[in-house]
Design an enzyme around this catalytic site. Structure first.
Site, PDB file in Angstrom:
ATOM      1  N   ARG A 107     -43.419 -39.139  75.812  1.00  0.00           N
ATOM      2  CA  ARG A 107     -41.844 -39.203  74.931  1.00  0.00           C
ATOM      3  C   ARG A 107     -40.527 -39.277  75.400  1.00  0.00           C
ATOM      4  O   ARG A 107     -39.818 -38.332  76.029  1.00  0.00           O
ATOM      5  CB  ARG A 107     -41.481 -37.743  74.229  1.00  0.00           C
ATOM      6  N   SER A 113     -41.995 -35.066  64.625  1.00  0.00           N
ATOM      7  CA  SER A 113     -42.113 -33.338  65.372  1.00  0.00           C
ATOM      8  C   SER A 113     -40.926 -33.359  65.977  1.00  0.00           C
ATOM      9  O   SER A 113     -39.934 -34.521  66.592  1.00  0.00           O
ATOM     10  CB  SER A 113     -43.296 -33.821  66.939  1.00  0.00           C
ATOM     11  N   GLU A 142     -37.935 -32.610  70.588  1.00  0.00           N
ATOM     12  CA  GLU A 142     -38.670 -34.586  70.383  1.00  0.00           C
ATOM     13  C   GLU A 142     -36.799 -35.431  70.078  1.00  0.00           C
ATOM     14  O   GLU A 142     -36.770 -36.249  70.043  1.00  0.00           O
ATOM     15  CB  GLU A 142     -39.432 -34.577  70.079  1.00  0.00           C
TER      16      GLU A 142
HETATM   17  C1  LIG Z   1     -42.566 -39.187  59.682  1.00  0.00           C
HETATM   18  C2  LIG Z   1     -42.396 -39.052  60.852  1.00  0.00           C
HETATM   19  C3  LIG Z   1     -44.004 -39.510  61.533  1.00  0.00           C
HETATM   20  C4  LIG Z   1     -43.584 -39.598  62.928  1.00  0.00           C
HETATM   21  N1  LIG Z   1     -44.328 -39.503  63.438  1.00  0.00           N
HETATM   22  C5  LIG Z   1     -44.571 -40.062  64.798  1.00  0.00           C
HETATM   23  C6  LIG Z   1     -45.811 -39.603  66.034  1.00  0.00           C
HETATM   24  O1  LIG Z   1     -46.788 -39.813  65.642  1.00  0.00           O
HETATM   25  N2  LIG Z   1     -45.932 -40.312  67.609  1.00  0.00           N
HETATM   26  C7  LIG Z   1     -44.850 -40.224  67.312  1.00  0.00           C
HETATM   27  O2  LIG Z   1     -44.712 -40.791  68.698  1.00  0.00           O
HETATM   28  N3  LIG Z   1     -43.511 -40.494  66.908  1.00  0.00           N
HETATM   29  C8  LIG Z   1     -43.266 -40.166  65.521  1.00  0.00           C
HETATM   30  N4  LIG Z   1     -42.358 -39.860  65.096  1.00  0.00           N
HETATM   31  C9  LIG Z   1     -40.793 -40.124  65.442  1.00  0.00           C
HETATM   32  C10 LIG Z   1     -40.659 -41.665  65.510  1.00  0.00           C
HETATM   33  O3  LIG Z   1     -40.716 -42.257  64.432  1.00  0.00           O
HETATM   34  C11 LIG Z   1     -40.189 -42.380  67.052  1.00  0.00           C
HETATM   35  O4  LIG Z   1     -39.668 -41.519  67.879  1.00  0.00           O
HETATM   36  C12 LIG Z   1     -40.076 -43.697  66.781  1.00  0.00           C
HETATM   37  O5  LIG Z   1     -40.612 -44.342  68.085  1.00  0.00           O
HETATM   38  C13 LIG Z   1     -38.742 -43.844  66.769  1.00  0.00           C
HETATM   39  O6  LIG Z   1     -38.133 -44.975  66.455  1.00  0.00           O
HETATM   40  P1  LIG Z   1     -36.995 -45.973  65.307  1.00  0.00           P
HETATM   41  O7  LIG Z   1     -36.223 -47.114  66.122  1.00  0.00           O
HETATM   42  O8  LIG Z   1     -36.593 -44.566  64.286  1.00  0.00           O
HETATM   43  O9  LIG Z   1     -36.014 -44.906  66.316  1.00  0.00           O
HETATM   44  P2  LIG Z   1     -34.572 -43.853  66.663  1.00  0.00           P
HETATM   45  O10 LIG Z   1     -35.094 -43.138  65.888  1.00  0.00           O
HETATM   46  O11 LIG Z   1     -33.978 -44.608  65.581  1.00  0.00           O
HETATM   47  O12 LIG Z   1     -33.916 -44.178  68.021  1.00  0.00           O
HETATM   48  C14 LIG Z   1     -34.584 -43.302  68.354  1.00  0.00           C
HETATM   49  C15 LIG Z   1     -33.905 -43.722  70.016  1.00  0.00           C
HETATM   50  O13 LIG Z   1     -34.501 -44.129  70.080  1.00  0.00           O
HETATM   51  C16 LIG Z   1     -33.415 -45.237  70.471  1.00  0.00           C
HETATM   52  N5  LIG Z   1     -33.385 -46.172  70.439  1.00  0.00           N
HETATM   53  C17 LIG Z   1     -33.488 -47.177  69.054  1.00  0.00           C
HETATM   54  N6  LIG Z   1     -33.777 -48.315  69.282  1.00  0.00           N
HETATM   55  C18 LIG Z   1     -33.609 -48.565  70.489  1.00  0.00           C
HETATM   56  C19 LIG Z   1     -33.309 -49.428  71.326  1.00  0.00           C
HETATM   57  N7  LIG Z   1     -33.787 -50.866  70.683  1.00  0.00           N
HETATM   58  N8  LIG Z   1     -33.238 -49.891  72.379  1.00  0.00           N
HETATM   59  C20 LIG Z   1     -32.455 -48.563  73.451  1.00  0.00           C
HETATM   60  N9  LIG Z   1     -32.663 -47.374  72.817  1.00  0.00           N
HETATM   61  C21 LIG Z   1     -32.961 -47.367  71.490  1.00  0.00           C
HETATM   62  C22 LIG Z   1     -31.903 -44.079  70.104  1.00  0.00           C
HETATM   63  O14 LIG Z   1     -30.688 -44.242  70.462  1.00  0.00           O
HETATM   64  C23 LIG Z   1     -32.433 -43.296  69.851  1.00  0.00           C
HETATM   65  O15 LIG Z   1     -32.612 -42.266  71.527  1.00  0.00           O
HETATM   66  C24 LIG Z   1     -42.783 -40.233  63.537  1.00  0.00           C
HETATM   67  C25 LIG Z   1     -41.385 -40.127  62.655  1.00  0.00           C
HETATM   68  C26 LIG Z   1     -41.341 -39.560  61.223  1.00  0.00           C
HETATM   69  C27 LIG Z   1     -40.416 -39.596  60.148  1.00  0.00           C
END
Ligand SMILES: Cc1cc2nc3c(=O)[nH]c(=O)nc-3n(C[C@H](O)[C@H](O)[C@H](O)COP(=O)(O)OP(=O)(O)OC[C@H]3O[C@@H](n4cnc5c(N)ncnc54)[C@H](O)[C@@H]3O)c2cc1C
Length: 292
Positions: free
Chosen positions: A160, A209, A280
């Protein structure tokens, strides 16, 4: 490209909380993204990227930043041989679908991660033994002063964690996958999704998480469960009755409610297990956990 004011972050996050963004843009090309970053600099604003907001908790008072959400060409997906080229704003689900259609496996781990590939690289998202570190070939990182393709090694992905700094935007990624029959991919995905459904709140508004797993025999979820926190509620936010490392928006939640729950969870984990839990979820804007 339109720059909007006052777009509520509650609309851009899966937990459904967060106040307005001072400015908001949806760039569709690298040029537009660079223009947005330059515009933010002119206004003296920081830039924040939002993917699908699935790991974000934004301040209720809003964010004094230009919030950028990649769209159009910066969310498109193409397959060429065993390489998948995707815009940073492409949803994991779309990438997985395109990879499966092309008979490419190794991205199945992302089937239950409801984010974008840009967010996946930033967080080194992972599940079921797979993560972005295992598939990332390189990433196109755009920042105020320029852009460059960074090899996977430079991104320094670990649990992470990535070396990406605030203001650095993953505009595109190349993922190295490998041939696998579509039927096998479908079967693996079905199995992983069933596992997920059995253990986690898949039909609730959460941000995934809450805490990273500590170096301890118990995972964060089991530890908070042992602290008796399942179902514990503050305001409109509730520790999931299904899995104690999730916070649900149980109706009308504010980010402050989630922060209060996180503070209480950390306090209890430290008191009962001597463990300091590290969050996280990414915090956006003026929002922080009180010191322990
Ligand atoms: C139901 C559920 C289940 C999940 N299960 C998991 C799992 O199994 N494993 C896991 O690791 N995570 C899990 N997550 C967390 C999440 O989905 C991940 O961390 C995911 O990778 C976040 O992606 P996002 O595009 O939604 O980023 P966001 O939540 O929009 O942003 C997260 C971070 O990434 C940055 N970011 C986003 N896009 C970019 C970009 N293009 N360039 C630079 N920085 C960027 C943002 O600025 C922020 O700091 C889960 C979430 C939910 C709601």
């Amino acid at each position: 490209m339109k720059i909007e004011a006052g777009v509520p972050l509650a609309r851009l996050t899966t937990i459904g909380t967060g106040g307005p963004a001072r400015a908001f843009a949806r760039p569709e090309t690298v040029d537009e993204l660079r223009a947005a970053l330059a515009h933010a600099a002119e206004l003296g604003l920081e830039t924040a990227v939002v993917g699908l907001g699935s790991n974000l908790l934004a301040a209720d008072t809003g964010v004094e930043a230009l919030v950028v959400k990649l769209a159009g060409g910066l969310a498109a997906v193409e397959v060429s041989g065993s390489l998948v080229h995707a815009g940073g704003g492409a949803a994991n689900a779309v990438v997985l679908h395109r990879a499966r259609a092309a008979g490419l496996g190794r991205f199945e781990f992302a089937c239950a991660i409801p984010g974008t590939v840009g967010g996946g690289v930033r967080m080194n998202a992972g599940a079921y033994g797979g993560d972005f570190a295992a598939v990332l070939e390189r990433a196109l990182v755009v920042e105020r002063d320029g852009e460059a393709w960074r090899a996977a090694g430079e991104a320094d992905l670990s649990y992470r964690h990535s070396a990406l700094r605030p203001g650095e935007v993953v505009a595109a990624v190349e993922l190295r996958l490998e041939a696998r029959p579509a039927a096998e991919i479908r079967a693996t995905v079905a199995e992983l999704q069933a596992q997920r459904k059995a253990a986690q709140p898949t039909n609730r508004r959460t941000f995934g998480s809450v805490f990273k797993n500590p170096e301890h025999e118990l995972s964060a979820g089991r530890m908070l469960d042992a602290c008796g926190l399942r179902g514990f509620r503050i305001g409109g936010a509730q520790i999931s009755p299904r899995h104690a490392n999730f916070i649900e928006n149980a109706g009308g939640a504010r980010s402050a409610d989630a922060v209060a729950l996180m503070a209480e969870a950390r306090r209890r984990a430290r008191e009962e297990f001597g463990v300091v839990l590290e969050h996280e979820v990414e915090l956006l804007g003026p929002i922080e956990l009180p010191p322990l």
